[in-house]
Design an enzyme around this catalytic site. Sequence first.
Site, PDB file in Angstrom:
ATOM      1  N   THR A  19      -2.905  16.150 -11.374  1.00 18.51           N
ATOM      2  CA  THR A  19      -3.988  16.970 -10.693  1.00 18.51           C
ATOM      3  C   THR A  19      -4.791  15.890 -10.069  1.00 18.51           C
ATOM      4  OG1 THR A  19      -5.361  16.710 -13.089  1.00 18.51           O
ATOM      5  CG2 THR A  19      -4.104  18.611 -12.482  1.00 18.51           C
ATOM      6  N   ASP A 235      -6.852  -6.115  -2.825  1.00 19.77           N
ATOM      7  CA  ASP A 235      -6.529  -4.916  -2.465  1.00 19.77           C
ATOM      8  C   ASP A 235      -5.242  -4.873  -1.327  1.00 19.77           C
ATOM      9  OD1 ASP A 235      -7.164  -2.140  -2.405  1.00 19.77           O
ATOM     10  OD2 ASP A 235      -7.596  -2.185  -0.408  1.00 19.77           O
ATOM     11  N   HIS A 240       0.414  -5.820  -0.100  1.00 21.81           N
ATOM     12  CA  HIS A 240       1.092  -5.348   1.098  1.00 21.81           C
ATOM     13  C   HIS A 240       1.308  -6.536   2.121  1.00 21.81           C
ATOM     14  CE1 HIS A 240      -0.035  -1.488  -0.532  1.00 21.81           C
ATOM     15  NE2 HIS A 240      -1.115  -1.270   0.164  1.00 21.81           N
TER      16      HIS A 240
END
Length: 483
Positions: A19, A235, A240
């Site tokens: 959800t 982050d 990445h």
Amino acid sequence: MVARVIPVNPFDLVIFGATGDLARRKILPGLFHRFRVGQMPLESRIIGAARSNMSGDAFRDQVRAALEEFVAADQRPSDDLAAFLERLYYVQVDATGAAGWSELAQLLRPDMIQAFYLSVSPDLFGSIADQLSKRGIATPDTRIVVEKPFGRDLASAKALNADLLRSFDETQIYRIDHYLGKETVQNLMALRFANSLFEPLWNSTHIDHVQITVAEEIGVAGRGGYYDRSGAMRDMVQNHLMQLLCLIAMEPPARFEPNAVRDEKVKVIEALGAVTPDNIVRGQYRDWNGMSGYPEDAGAPDSRTESYVALKLAVANWRWAGTPFYLRTGKRLRTRASEIAVVFRDPPHMIFPPMEGRKGNALIIRLQPDEGITLRTTIKEPGPGGMRLKEVDMDMTFADALGSDLHSQDAYERLIMDVIRGDQTLFMRGDEVEAAWSWADPLIAAWEESPLRPVAYDAGGSGPEESLMLLHRDGRRWRAIGA
């Protein structure tokens, strides 16, 4: 051009946190698209698991609303939508308690592939893994998918890995980084290792330097609480950008097999030289031209957290000796753009007259927003009057060359199908995560101990002036963001 769809075997996929925002925006829309193109067999089922008390019908209504919001109307015909929703189930589960696990076990089919997607906070990874194991739900072929962040430092990453490895083997754990599911990122390996044109040139003899840029137009508003505890290094850079660096710099694996590929990526991280303070720029965006600044967006007036990082790195091995890698990423920059620029050396002897503004040969790999590859070459400018040189781009935009359907696929849907296939090539291994934190930890620790604040840069700009000097002093220039 129509993509060839290779169906996977039937499966039961349990989404913990079904959800939540990630499931609504990415996971469920990606699964719907795979179902619609015929890759997800009709026997497959998706089981939502969360702590919310709701019925299966209520869950299906919630998923319908998510698909109507995040999937274009022409991509969700009513018949396909209805058929997809029929394959959805819901179980209320307490991740840290006893409730719901028996009901989940009864739903699962032992003769099907079973995958568990942990779209939850990392502090729940260990408890969910333990419950799946001790209640006999997991099998030796079970796959478990975990989202980043994989810790916030080396110690927490090791603890997370230990939590998972108590219940699962490394071959069952899929640490997902959605950047590795991008079409262009996967094409890096094909470009290098399937084409004799590039691999002989892929070394310091021919490549002057490499630039990796991940620029974001948005700020941190709405997620300032999380971001202010992390910053751009945790982050973006440690995961990445590190993954992009590994794919560019890695040695050819002996075969295209998950551990062979990941072995070579780990070697790149371990070969990274120490980064001196003069080769790092930390920035924080300030309000400019009507745009709010980081302190306002993050709700932290005295924050010393960086929203921008630029680094000059060296890969200490024979292939890359003398070729620097420049990395940069930041929030609230002039546009959203991610690319890798491989800039080649000039010819050892130029026989033609100097060309004003010449930038030289470069291979530009665009990750977003328009995935594709551009090769910048030098040609003669058409017309009489002597040998005048001109730089032109040979461009392949994937949406044009391969068809819009390929271009529209999201990274998550590709990676989830790899989970079902049991292919770990595009997922991070535990030692790879720990190696990346081993490299990043000393840099972060030095910043946290320093009284210096990040340098300010204007919101909507190209980053701090100091980052320009990172290249200027080497006689190089950053590519314009979004060029």
